[in-house]
Design a protein around this motif. Structure first.
Motif, PDB file in Angstrom:
ATOM      1  N   ARG A 121       0.823  -1.208   0.000  1.00  0.00           N
ATOM      2  CA  ARG A 121       0.000   0.000   0.000  1.00  0.00           C
ATOM      3  C   ARG A 121       0.856   1.257   0.000  1.00  0.00           C
ATOM      4  NH1 ARG A 121      -5.119  -0.185   1.514  1.00  0.00           N
ATOM      5  NH2 ARG A 121      -4.920   1.633   2.875  1.00  0.00           N
ATOM      6  N   THR A 124       0.050   4.590  -1.950  1.00  0.00           N
ATOM      7  CA  THR A 124      -1.387   4.846  -2.082  1.00  0.00           C
ATOM      8  C   THR A 124      -1.849   5.800  -0.993  1.00  0.00           C
ATOM      9  OG1 THR A 124      -2.128   3.047  -0.629  1.00  0.00           O
ATOM     10  CG2 THR A 124      -1.686   2.502  -2.932  1.00  0.00           C
ATOM     11  N   TRP A 125      -3.015   6.365  -1.229  1.00  0.00           N
ATOM     12  CA  TRP A 125      -3.611   7.338  -0.307  1.00  0.00           C
ATOM     13  C   TRP A 125      -4.997   6.866   0.101  1.00  0.00           C
ATOM     14  CZ3 TRP A 125      -1.000  12.024   0.812  1.00  0.00           C
ATOM     15  CH2 TRP A 125       0.179  12.227   0.066  1.00  0.00           C
ATOM     16  N   ARG A 161      -5.718   2.624 -12.534  1.00  0.00           N
ATOM     17  CA  ARG A 161      -4.839   2.130 -11.470  1.00  0.00           C
ATOM     18  C   ARG A 161      -4.349   3.280 -10.600  1.00  0.00           C
ATOM     19  NH1 ARG A 161      -2.376  -3.133 -13.084  1.00  0.00           N
ATOM     20  NH2 ARG A 161      -3.355  -3.720 -15.058  1.00  0.00           N
ATOM     21  N   ARG A 164      -7.137   4.746  -8.412  1.00  0.00           N
ATOM     22  CA  ARG A 164      -7.392   3.847  -7.283  1.00  0.00           C
ATOM     23  C   ARG A 164      -6.322   4.042  -6.209  1.00  0.00           C
ATOM     24  NH1 ARG A 164      -8.568  -0.530 -11.274  1.00  0.00           N
ATOM     25  NH2 ARG A 164     -10.845  -0.452 -11.452  1.00  0.00           N
ATOM     26  N   ALA A 165      -5.094   4.132  -6.647  1.00  0.00           N
ATOM     27  CA  ALA A 165      -4.003   4.317  -5.691  1.00  0.00           C
ATOM     28  C   ALA A 165      -4.162   5.647  -4.963  1.00  0.00           C
ATOM     29  CB  ALA A 165      -2.657   4.258  -6.405  1.00  0.00           C
ATOM     30  N   VAL A 532       2.343   9.695  -7.118  1.00  0.00           N
ATOM     31  CA  VAL A 532       1.013   9.124  -7.376  1.00  0.00           C
ATOM     32  C   VAL A 532      -0.062  10.199  -7.270  1.00  0.00           C
ATOM     33  CG1 VAL A 532      -0.732   7.523  -6.487  1.00  0.00           C
ATOM     34  CG2 VAL A 532       1.662   6.804  -6.650  1.00  0.00           C
ATOM     35  N   ASN A 588       5.400  -1.873  -6.351  1.00  0.00           N
ATOM     36  CA  ASN A 588       4.188  -1.055  -6.369  1.00  0.00           C
ATOM     37  C   ASN A 588       4.113  -0.202  -7.627  1.00  0.00           C
ATOM     38  OD1 ASN A 588       3.876  -2.227  -3.905  1.00  0.00           O
ATOM     39  ND2 ASN A 588       4.069  -0.350  -2.704  1.00  0.00           N
ATOM     40  N   LEU A 592       1.353  -0.254 -10.602  1.00  0.00           N
ATOM     41  CA  LEU A 592       0.697   0.972 -11.054  1.00  0.00           C
ATOM     42  C   LEU A 592       0.729   1.076 -12.578  1.00  0.00           C
ATOM     43  CD1 LEU A 592      -0.430   2.818  -8.915  1.00  0.00           C
ATOM     44  CD2 LEU A 592       1.838   3.794  -8.636  1.00  0.00           C
TER      45      LEU A 592
END
Length: 601
Positions: A121, A124-125, A161, A164-165, A532, A588, A592
């Motif tokens: 993860r 990601t946020w 992608r 979503r991240a 991201v 990761n 992505l």
RNA sequence: GGGCGCGUCGCACAGCACGGACCAGUGCCCCGGAUUCCUAAUCCGGUUGACGUGGGUUCAAAUCCCACCGCGCCCGCCA
């Protein structure tokens, strides 16, 4: 040069973004000291790119001017009077700038600890629950994918992608046009006995074997010839028009759906090879059958700028919308009472608005006018929401210009992948003679897909791309396999470590990670979450490709210059932790970008 | 003609959202090095050189504004 300090905000950024832990307190301190610009303005001013001896800098020209002061003086004053800031070991004025140097040990420990905790993860946020629909690809089911068409799919898939991240629940949709002329051509020709085909169309089946070719390839063969044929044969054009009309009225033979379905499945098999799949498919015909198109037509009839043409066609006067059409109008209903594509697209978008908070459409730049028309039509029926468009330019062939299925000037995705796989297979074999055929094949396929995917994704959507085989097939330098290789190297190193009984430390000692290569790697690792967030906000998915290269590059330099397993004690453990963090971040990033993570290659 | 987009080393790209310094980065190409050592699809070093043109705004422009030039796409009762 500057920027990158924007605050993705809305949550405790310091919990997911190592740079926020550094920048946040810095912004607070500067905002308080400057007593002028607000927090956001200060954050915008910050340059987090890092340079010679500094990690974060702030230019003071503007603030100084606003305060009627000399910038260099203010810089010196600030450097001297700012309170201690956690993580910052040194600050110094250079001209109109104050530069801040992060404590490398502090940054390394924070970053590695965060990556260890966040795992896959990391990057990601936690976002809002606002749902997003990303519609992409939506290619007519009439022919196999060429790499021009596939740019849409890759941008759309990667954007999904990335969103979503960034914390959005995303649904991807493929709008299947089973009503229009393009797909009608397929049924028109294939529903005739071959004996009755015009020779120039029949010719396209030369050497083809229905059992050996996938449906999109086989059934798509006659398409360019059919397209040319109907232009010069009015009776064929009339048949096609009548078939189109029947399709819209819903009383066409069920074989049409079967052709569309078969070709679509073939096309999807192609896309699956580069890791693209969809959550949902929306068939255009369904919008006709459930009455939603009809309801749109009724609303358009009552639209403020509706006009009825001489032959009974319904148009919208678009002159107030400044659309660059010659007649400044958009036909929404033909003289024969059937609808056109934009009308049906309005119905489709109403359906999307009903379900999603954000609606994103990935479109080729030739659809710009359509996009504007769509917005105008939505406004005309009183809809206040509008889709966001991500436009991209075409991939062109040297000397041929834009690829065209109709003209037959294409490089098929499958051909490119086949060639890439052949090359990868040979390469993998020669490097790993001990590997079995199955394993070789699996790796070759993943590398081929990675090379093609990365090659298309690395360029900003708004740039056109001139396709060249040798570039598309490159496995070196700025390429997908370069990223995959770095991941494989990290994986393999960790595997060896565990074989040798070396285990990861519970906590890395940042003070042992101070070589230039180590510090540079840590900095790149720490950048992922921001990268991201920025990519999601700007929809610039190519920036992820650029980041991936930077990360792989930094990792490889470190790898080459720094012994890990051969080091000793705490140094070995801390370096191992850095490798583990690199592997996580690399993995990761690969995810992505939609590239396969290979443990060896 | 109108609309939109693009124009950065020999080639291919990044940087432009929100203008900043210190050599405008990267890959390919070219040259020279690195493998008894964790994968040389890698790394280290070097050569070359570029923000289409002309104006404007600004203390500061590849980045913002205007004009022009070049290239691409669009201007269907196609999709």
């Amino acid at each position: 040069m500057a920027k990158g300090a924007s605050d993705p905000g809305g949550q405790d950024a310091a919990a997911v973004d190592p740079l926020a832990a550094l920048v946040g307190p810095l912004v607070d301190a500067l905002t308080a000291a400057l007593a002028g610009p607000d927090r956001a303005a200060v954050a915008r001013l910050l340059d987090t790119d890092g340079g010679d001896g500094w990690d974060v800098a702030i230019p003071l020209h503007r603030v100084a001017a606003a305060a009627h002061r000399s910038a260099p003086e203010l810089a010196i004053e600030l450097a001297n009077t700012l309170p201690a800031i956690p993580g910052v070991v040194r600050r110094f004025a250079v001209g109109a700038y104050v530069n801040f140097e992060a404590d490398p040990a502090w940054l390394a420990e924070r970053t590695l600890a965060m990556i260890a905790v966040r795992g896959d993860r990391y990057g990601t946020w936690e976002g809002s629950p606002a749902t997003v629909c990303v519609e992409h690809t939506s290619a007519n089911p009439n022919a196999p994918f060429h790499i021009g068409r596939v740019r849409n799919a890759l941008i759309g898939d990667t954007l999904a992608r990335v969103l979503r991240a960034a914390g959005s629940p995303v649904t991807t949709q493929y709008y299947v046009d089973d009503i229009g002329r393009q797909s009608a051509m397929v049924t028109w020709i294939w529903s005739k006995p071959k004996e009755s085909w015009p020779p120039e169309i029949l010719e396209t089946l030369q050497g083809a074997d229905e059992r050996e070719e996938r449906a999109d390839h086989y059934l798509g063969r006659p398409y360019p010839a059919v397209s040319a044929y109907v232009k010069t044969h009015p009776e064929a054009a009339a048949e096609l028009a009548s078939l189109s009309e029947r399709l819209e009225r819903g009383d066409a033979s069920p074989e049409h759906r079967r052709y569309c379905e078969a070709i679509l499945q073939g096309m999807l098999a192609s896309l699956a090879r580069v890791g693209v799949s969809f959550d949902e498919f929306v068939w255009e015909s369904s919008l006709l059958h459930d009455g939603s198109v009809e309801r749109v037509v009724e609303r358009l009839r009552k639209a403020p700028h509706a006009v009825v043409e001489e032959n009974g066609a319904l148009a919208i006067d678009t002159s107030v919308y400044g659309l660059p059409t010659e007649e400044a109008r958009a036909i929404v209903l033909r003289g024969n009472g059937t609808t056109v594509y934009p009308t049906r697209d309005v119905a489709y978008h109403l359906q999307k608005f009903a379900r999603f908070a954000r609606v994103v459409d990935v479109l080729g730049q030739d659809h710009l006018l359509h996009a504007k028309t769509l917005k105008a039509l939505l406004t005309e029926i009183g809809e206040t929401r509008e889709p966001e468009f991500v436009l991209y330019q075409y991939i062109t062939l040297p000397g041929e210009g834009r690829m065209s299925t109709r003209k037959g000037t294409v490089v098929l995705l499958d051909s490119l992948l086949d060639e890439a796989t052949d090359r990868a297979r040979a390469e993998v074999r020669s490097r790993n003679p001990e590997l079995g055929e199955g394993a070789v094949e699996e790796i070759a396929v993943a590398l081929a897909a990675g090379a093609v995917r990365y090659h298309i994704l690395r360029v900003a959507a708004e740039k056109s791309v001139a396709f060249r085989w040798e570039d598309a097939l490159s496995f070196e330098g700025r390429s997908g396999p370069f990223l995959q290789y770095s991941f494989a190297r990290a994986t393999s190193l960790l595997r060896k470590a565990s074989e040798e009984g070396v285990s990861l430390p519970p906590k890395a000692d940042g003070s042992l990670l101070t070589t230039p290569a180590e510090r540079a790697l840590v900095r790149v690792l720490a950048r992922l979450p921001r990268t991201v967030a920025n990519a999601a906000r700007t929809t610039h998915v190519h920036s992820i490709a650029g980041y991936g290269h930077d990360l792989a590059d930094a990792f490889n330099s470190f790898y080459q210059l720094t012994p890990v397993l051969k080091a000793e004690g705490g140094e070995r453990e801390s370096r191992l932790a850095l490798v583990a963090a690199s592997r996580t971040a690399l993995g990761n990033t690969l995810a992505l970008l939609g590239l396969a993570r290979l443990d060896r290659m």
